[in-house]
Design a protein around this motif. Structure first.
Motif, PDB file in Angstrom:
ATOM      1  N   SER A 261       0.809  -1.206   0.000  1.00 62.69           N
ATOM      2  CA  SER A 261       0.000   0.000   0.000  1.00 62.69           C
ATOM      3  C   SER A 261       0.850   1.268   0.000  1.00 62.69           C
ATOM      4  O   SER A 261       0.480   2.290  -0.586  1.00 62.69           O
ATOM      5  CB  SER A 261      -0.925  -0.032   1.205  1.00 62.69           C
ATOM      6  N   ILE A 262       1.998   1.181   0.654  1.00 61.31           N
ATOM      7  CA  ILE A 262       2.890   2.340   0.704  1.00 61.31           C
ATOM      8  C   ILE A 262       3.430   2.675  -0.680  1.00 61.31           C
ATOM      9  O   ILE A 262       3.422   3.823  -1.101  1.00 61.31           O
ATOM     10  CB  ILE A 262       4.048   2.081   1.691  1.00 61.31           C
ATOM     11  N   ARG A 263       3.871   1.644  -1.376  1.00 67.05           N
ATOM     12  CA  ARG A 263       4.381   1.911  -2.733  1.00 67.05           C
ATOM     13  C   ARG A 263       3.289   2.537  -3.592  1.00 67.05           C
ATOM     14  O   ARG A 263       3.529   3.518  -4.300  1.00 67.05           O
ATOM     15  CB  ARG A 263       4.880   0.617  -3.363  1.00 67.05           C
ATOM     16  N   GLN A 264       2.095   1.990  -3.505  1.00 71.19           N
ATOM     17  CA  GLN A 264       1.004   2.546  -4.288  1.00 71.19           C
ATOM     18  C   GLN A 264       0.773   4.010  -3.977  1.00 71.19           C
ATOM     19  O   GLN A 264       0.655   4.845  -4.870  1.00 71.19           O
ATOM     20  CB  GLN A 264      -0.286   1.771  -4.015  1.00 71.19           C
ATOM     21  N   ARG A 265       0.715   4.323  -2.693  1.00 69.50           N
ATOM     22  CA  ARG A 265       0.466   5.702  -2.289  1.00 69.50           C
ATOM     23  C   ARG A 265       1.571   6.642  -2.742  1.00 69.50           C
ATOM     24  O   ARG A 265       1.317   7.745  -3.194  1.00 69.50           O
ATOM     25  CB  ARG A 265       0.342   5.801  -0.771  1.00 69.50           C
ATOM     26  N   ARG A 266       2.799   6.188  -2.586  1.00 67.76           N
ATOM     27  CA  ARG A 266       3.910   7.040  -2.978  1.00 67.76           C
ATOM     28  C   ARG A 266       3.858   7.319  -4.469  1.00 67.76           C
ATOM     29  O   ARG A 266       3.978   8.467  -4.906  1.00 67.76           O
ATOM     30  CB  ARG A 266       5.247   6.379  -2.633  1.00 67.76           C
TER      31      ARG A 266
ATOM     32  N   HIS B 298       1.325   7.127  -6.431  1.00 70.36           N
ATOM     33  CA  HIS B 298       0.145   7.909  -6.753  1.00 70.36           C
ATOM     34  C   HIS B 298       0.392   9.395  -6.505  1.00 70.36           C
ATOM     35  O   HIS B 298      -0.171  10.255  -7.191  1.00 70.36           O
ATOM     36  CB  HIS B 298      -1.042   7.423  -5.921  1.00 70.36           C
ATOM     37  N   LYS B 299       1.249   9.687  -5.539  1.00 69.28           N
ATOM     38  CA  LYS B 299       1.567  11.081  -5.255  1.00 69.28           C
ATOM     39  C   LYS B 299       2.764  11.578  -6.065  1.00 69.28           C
ATOM     40  O   LYS B 299       3.244  12.695  -5.862  1.00 69.28           O
ATOM     41  CB  LYS B 299       1.874  11.263  -3.756  1.00 69.28           C
ATOM     42  N   ASN B 300       3.248  10.714  -6.945  1.00 67.00           N
ATOM     43  CA  ASN B 300       4.399  11.068  -7.784  1.00 67.00           C
ATOM     44  C   ASN B 300       5.606  11.518  -6.971  1.00 67.00           C
ATOM     45  O   ASN B 300       6.240  12.524  -7.274  1.00 67.00           O
ATOM     46  CB  ASN B 300       4.018  12.173  -8.773  1.00 67.00           C
ATOM     47  N   LEU B 301       5.887  10.774  -5.945  1.00 66.19           N
ATOM     48  CA  LEU B 301       7.093  11.043  -5.164  1.00 66.19           C
ATOM     49  C   LEU B 301       8.143   9.992  -5.495  1.00 66.19           C
ATOM     50  O   LEU B 301       7.812   8.829  -5.730  1.00 66.19           O
ATOM     51  CB  LEU B 301       6.785  10.979  -3.670  1.00 66.19           C
ATOM     52  N   THR B 302       9.398  10.420  -5.506  1.00 68.47           N
ATOM     53  CA  THR B 302      10.473   9.434  -5.607  1.00 68.47           C
ATOM     54  C   THR B 302      10.749   8.895  -4.210  1.00 68.47           C
ATOM     55  O   THR B 302      10.316   9.478  -3.210  1.00 68.47           O
ATOM     56  CB  THR B 302      11.770  10.064  -6.148  1.00 68.47           C
ATOM     57  N   GLN B 303      11.474   7.799  -4.139  1.00 70.00           N
ATOM     58  CA  GLN B 303      11.829   7.245  -2.831  1.00 70.00           C
ATOM     59  C   GLN B 303      12.652   8.270  -2.067  1.00 70.00           C
ATOM     60  O   GLN B 303      12.568   8.374  -0.843  1.00 70.00           O
ATOM     61  CB  GLN B 303      12.605   5.949  -3.008  1.00 70.00           C
ATOM     62  N   MET B 304      13.453   9.027  -2.786  1.00 69.14           N
ATOM     63  CA  MET B 304      14.271  10.063  -2.186  1.00 69.14           C
ATOM     64  C   MET B 304      13.406  11.112  -1.505  1.00 69.14           C
ATOM     65  O   MET B 304      13.673  11.497  -0.357  1.00 69.14           O
ATOM     66  CB  MET B 304      15.097  10.704  -3.307  1.00 69.14           C
TER      67      MET B 304
ATOM     68  N   LYS C 182      13.622  -0.610   1.128  1.00 69.48           N
ATOM     69  CA  LYS C 182      13.404  -1.799   1.946  1.00 69.48           C
ATOM     70  C   LYS C 182      11.966  -1.878   2.438  1.00 69.48           C
ATOM     71  O   LYS C 182      11.369  -2.963   2.508  1.00 69.48           O
ATOM     72  CB  LYS C 182      14.373  -1.821   3.126  1.00 69.48           C
ATOM     73  N   ILE C 183      11.419  -0.750   2.796  1.00 65.85           N
ATOM     74  CA  ILE C 183      10.015  -0.699   3.202  1.00 65.85           C
ATOM     75  C   ILE C 183       9.145  -1.302   2.101  1.00 65.85           C
ATOM     76  O   ILE C 183       8.316  -2.176   2.337  1.00 65.85           O
ATOM     77  CB  ILE C 183       9.572   0.762   3.463  1.00 65.85           C
ATOM     78  N   GLU C 184       9.380  -0.843   0.891  1.00 67.61           N
ATOM     79  CA  GLU C 184       8.537  -1.264  -0.224  1.00 67.61           C
ATOM     80  C   GLU C 184       8.846  -2.673  -0.696  1.00 67.61           C
ATOM     81  O   GLU C 184       8.017  -3.316  -1.333  1.00 67.61           O
ATOM     82  CB  GLU C 184       8.678  -0.266  -1.382  1.00 67.61           C
ATOM     83  N   ALA C 185      10.031  -3.143  -0.378  1.00 67.73           N
ATOM     84  CA  ALA C 185      10.404  -4.496  -0.779  1.00 67.73           C
ATOM     85  C   ALA C 185       9.886  -5.528   0.215  1.00 67.73           C
ATOM     86  O   ALA C 185      10.032  -6.723   0.010  1.00 67.73           O
ATOM     87  CB  ALA C 185      11.915  -4.601  -0.912  1.00 67.73           C
TER      88      ALA C 185
END
Lengths: 106, 106
Positions: free
Chosen positions: A42-47, A49-55, A70-73
């Motif tokens: 869900s975190i990857r999806q949200r990120r 969707h908000k067009n944010l990079t992991q950075m 790692k969170i997303e993995a």
DNA sequence: GCACCATATATCAAAAATGACATATTGTCA
DNA sequence: TGACAATATGTCATTTTTGATATATGGTGC
């Protein structure tokens, strides 16, 4: 649990199998891990969707890009604390976090 | 946040107030802490409802009585991980955990 | 009063999680 | 192809969380 799933979990660092090497996870352990994986997804999806990079997300979290990866993995070294804080920082309300926790979430 | 509440949180070890001493928690921090307190409250209820002592619950959790006391006291040293694992060990389903997380829970 | 049991609180060494960093991999556009 | 941005993976010193232990406090029946 099938073999492929077991291997996917072990790849991520999860210790699958307790006292008896052949035995799988207890229902409790299993529920706990699946909860984490659901949050992670869900975190990857949200990120995204908000067009944010992991950075960028790392900066919001006051963490680092590698930890976000790692969170997303679904890495086993990531705590529930960090997962939930991530969701909240991405703007999820408690209600929305709950929806993910419930499991029929998306 | 009123003063009494602030003091109650600080008693439990929460650092209330960030950069500016007078400023309260950010909404994110606040949501996170309130989530933990909601889980904590729910855990005590569930344990008592099952007529377990903290000692017995500690054994289920593979932890100690003192840690269970801290869980239920809303101590800041307790992780979300441990809170959620506690609920699960007390028999809560993901759906039920979600209900607590959502906040209108009881 | 005093046993008895449950819970609370303090402390601490060990274990787990963390951010930071380096580096590898992947994807995309020219 | 090669340059580039994003993501993935590995390592590690520091911080946080942990179970354990000791001890204090609170309640209940005698």
């Amino acid at each position: 649990m099938d073999k492929a799933k077991k291997q996917r979990l072990e790849k991520r660092g999860w210790k699958v199998g307790g006292v008896d090497e052949f035995l799988a996870l207890t229902p409790d352990e299993s529920a706990y891990i699946e909860l984490k994986l659901a949050l992670s997804k869900s975190i990857r999806q949200r990120r995204q969707h908000k067009n944010l990079t992991q950075m960028q997300m790392a900066r919001l979290l006051k963490s680092s890009q590698s930890r976000v990866a790692k969170i997303e993995a679904g890495d086993a070294s990531v705590s529930l604390d960090l997962l939930v804080r991530s969701l909240i920082i991405l703007g999820a309300t408690r209600r929305e976090v709950a929806h993910v926790v419930a499991g029929q979430a998306r």
